[in-house]
Motif scaffolding. Structure first.
Motif, PDB file in Angstrom:
ATOM      1  N   ARG A 161      -3.393   0.147   8.929  1.00 27.95           N
ATOM      2  CA  ARG A 161      -4.414   0.926   8.131  1.00 27.95           C
ATOM      3  C   ARG A 161      -5.737   0.543   8.634  1.00 27.95           C
ATOM      4  NH1 ARG A 161      -1.931   3.574   3.772  1.00 27.95           N
ATOM      5  NH2 ARG A 161      -3.890   4.823   3.952  1.00 27.95           N
ATOM      6  N   THR A 170       0.799  -1.165   0.053  1.00 33.31           N
ATOM      7  CA  THR A 170      -0.122  -0.060  -0.037  1.00 33.31           C
ATOM      8  C   THR A 170       0.753   1.172  -0.123  1.00 33.31           C
ATOM      9  OG1 THR A 170      -0.162  -0.267   2.231  1.00 33.31           O
ATOM     10  CG2 THR A 170      -1.945  -1.101   1.148  1.00 33.31           C
ATOM     11  N   ARG A 171       2.195   1.136   0.161  1.00 32.59           N
ATOM     12  CA  ARG A 171       2.860   2.396   0.132  1.00 32.59           C
ATOM     13  C   ARG A 171       2.550   3.199   1.008  1.00 32.59           C
ATOM     14  NH1 ARG A 171       4.913  -1.228  -2.955  1.00 32.59           N
ATOM     15  NH2 ARG A 171       6.578  -0.951  -4.592  1.00 32.59           N
ATOM     16  N   MET A 195      -8.790  -4.387  -1.883  1.00 27.88           N
ATOM     17  CA  MET A 195      -7.743  -5.326  -1.949  1.00 27.88           C
ATOM     18  C   MET A 195      -8.300  -6.776  -1.649  1.00 27.88           C
ATOM     19  SD  MET A 195      -4.226  -5.777   0.149  1.00 27.88           S
ATOM     20  CE  MET A 195      -3.655  -4.367  -0.151  1.00 27.88           C
ATOM     21  N   VAL A 251      -6.599   3.256   1.216  1.00 21.47           N
ATOM     22  CA  VAL A 251      -6.235   1.938   0.690  1.00 21.47           C
ATOM     23  C   VAL A 251      -7.455   1.663  -0.225  1.00 21.47           C
ATOM     24  CG1 VAL A 251      -5.660  -0.695   1.198  1.00 21.47           C
ATOM     25  CG2 VAL A 251      -4.733   1.299   2.612  1.00 21.47           C
ATOM     26  N   ARG A 287       0.975 -10.323   5.811  1.00 21.41           N
ATOM     27  CA  ARG A 287       0.171  -9.250   5.966  1.00 21.41           C
ATOM     28  C   ARG A 287      -1.280  -9.849   6.835  1.00 21.41           C
ATOM     29  NH1 ARG A 287      -0.810  -9.132   0.262  1.00 21.41           N
ATOM     30  NH2 ARG A 287      -2.743  -9.932  -0.337  1.00 21.41           N
ATOM     31  N   GLU A 322       0.596  -4.580   7.522  1.00 21.55           N
ATOM     32  CA  GLU A 322       1.700  -5.085   6.481  1.00 21.55           C
ATOM     33  C   GLU A 322       2.828  -4.968   7.225  1.00 21.55           C
ATOM     34  OE1 GLU A 322       1.288  -4.630   2.047  1.00 21.55           O
ATOM     35  OE2 GLU A 322       0.659  -2.788   2.593  1.00 21.55           O
ATOM     36  N   LEU A 380      -9.186   0.432   7.431  1.00 15.38           N
ATOM     37  CA  LEU A 380      -9.555   0.535   6.025  1.00 15.38           C
ATOM     38  C   LEU A 380     -10.970   1.433   5.983  1.00 15.38           C
ATOM     39  CD1 LEU A 380      -9.208  -3.262   5.090  1.00 15.38           C
ATOM     40  CD2 LEU A 380      -7.780  -1.331   4.542  1.00 15.38           C
ATOM     41  N   HIS A 416      -5.334  -9.201   7.026  1.00 15.29           N
ATOM     42  CA  HIS A 416      -6.208  -8.415   6.372  1.00 15.29           C
ATOM     43  C   HIS A 416      -7.635  -8.718   6.729  1.00 15.29           C
ATOM     44  CE1 HIS A 416      -7.593  -7.126   2.003  1.00 15.29           C
ATOM     45  NE2 HIS A 416      -8.132  -6.264   2.920  1.00 15.29           N
TER      46      HIS A 416
END
Length: 360
Positions: free
Chosen positions: A338, A238-239, A247, A244, A313, A322, A340, A315
């Motif tokens: 993150r 995701t840099r 995914m 985000v 990760r 991550e 989401l 999720h």
């Protein structure tokens, strides 16, 4: 990146007074103990710590530290060495730094604050290791910046960030809805200090070790499902995007784990949540449970043993964690939490604006 002064800023003494009176909740001048709940009193305590920090700054420093809540810098975050806005540690005296770290402790737990200090310390170690190289010249433990974002329509919402190389703490305070501490990035380079007085230090050791323990608890069929790639992707996927995007779930779902494996997954997830202040972490974990813990997916890429490039990760519907350790011969860790739904306030912020009238 644009020069810090090109946007409208809070520069006059009159505007600074307005920020203290309106832009942050009116809650007194004394620095409070760490906030632990989501009540109005707790969020007022957070604002009191911010006001205490601001009161230590001169006019020029306040101009560098304060931004409107809708400023584009609020949702711009990076974890690589580059120029940043906000007030850097190098511009603060000892008292101001102490107040800044007290402020940081309103968004992070004791462990999280310790990790943040450790990231900053590693920056100095990395500078010594890299010497006069082009990269080494960019390492500076003084270049960690604090920024505050205040709104014109009442005490909430407001927010702040503390950021530099390998560290990005982003907090949005929504009053009775509590604070969102996300995105929350922490990295470690070197992941294992190779030499010098701190030789062998592993700042993010638990993040690596607990994950390998979980991986090695899986049976061969589970390991095959969890492994999504034979090699890492070279970085977290995701840099540093502000939001985000969708995914697909991949890897092994918690629903297909044994009870012992699920407990280990919880330990790993709680390790990351535990970087935040207790109240923020509790709300995050509660939302994960409400969305269904069994819906979390554990995914792995790369080597199945330490000291070789690896990635994983966690999720779920509300969260993405991550971890990547690829660079510098697998001695360079990036980790991020993150939310989401609510990064930078997200859905909660939209609901707040929908329910509360705000002045233009």
């Amino acid at each position: 990146m644009a020069e810090p002064g090109i946007y409208t800023r809070f520069r006059s003494a009159g505007l600074f007074a307005a920020v203290l009176a309106v832009g942050l909740p009116n809650c007194g001048a004394q620095a409070p103990a760490r906030a632990q709940g989501a009540s109005v009193a707790d969020t007022s305590a957070l604002a009191a710590t911010a006001r205490t920090f601001l009161s230590t700054l001169n006019d020029r420093q306040r101009a560098d530290a304060l931004f409107p809540f809708d400023h584009p810098e609020r949702t711009r975050w990076v974890y690589v060495p580059e120029r940043r806005t906000g007030i850097p540690l190098q511009a603060m005296d000892a008292g101001q730094r102490a107040a800044a770290f007290e402020f940081l402790g309103t968004g992070l737990s004791e462990r999280g604050t310790g990790l943040a200090r450790g990231v900053i310390e590693l920056e100095g170690i990395l500078r010594d290791l890299e010497g006069g190289s082009p990269w080494g010249l960019q390492r500076d433990p003084e270049l960690y910046h604090l920024s505050l974002f205040t709104g014109p329509g009442g005490p909430y919402p407001w927010g702040w960030s503390f950021e530099g190389h390998h560290l990005s703490v982003n907090v949005t305070d929504l009053g009775p809805h509590g604070q969102i501490v996300a995105p929350l990035f922490m990295g470690a380079a070197p992941a294992r200090v190779p030499s010098g007085p701190r030789q062998g230090t592993r700042l993010l050791a638990a993040e690596e070790d607990l994950a390998f323990e979980l991986l090695h608890m899986l049976d061969p069929a589970q390991t095959a499902r969890a492994t999504i790639a034979a090699q890492t992707f070279g970085e977290i996927l995701t840099r540093s995007v502000p939001v985000v995007g969708p995914m697909a779930f991949a890897g092994l779902p918690a629903a297909d784990m044994t009870a012992a494996q699920q407990r280990q997954l919880r330990r790993l997830l709680e390790l990351y949540a535990g970087r935040m202040a207790d109240s923020a972490a509790s709300r995050q974990l509660q939302r994960i449970e409400q969305a269904g813990f069994e819906r979390l997916h554990f995914a792995w890429a790369g080597a199945h043993q330490p000291r070789e490039p690896h990635y994983y990760r966690i999720h779920g519907p509300t969260v993405l964690v991550e971890y990547d350790n690829t660079q510098d011969n697998a001695n360079h860790i990036h980790t991020v939490w993150r939310d989401l739904e609510n990064d930078f306030g997200g859905d909660l912020l939209r609901r707040h604006y929908a329910r509360q009238p705000h002045r233009e």
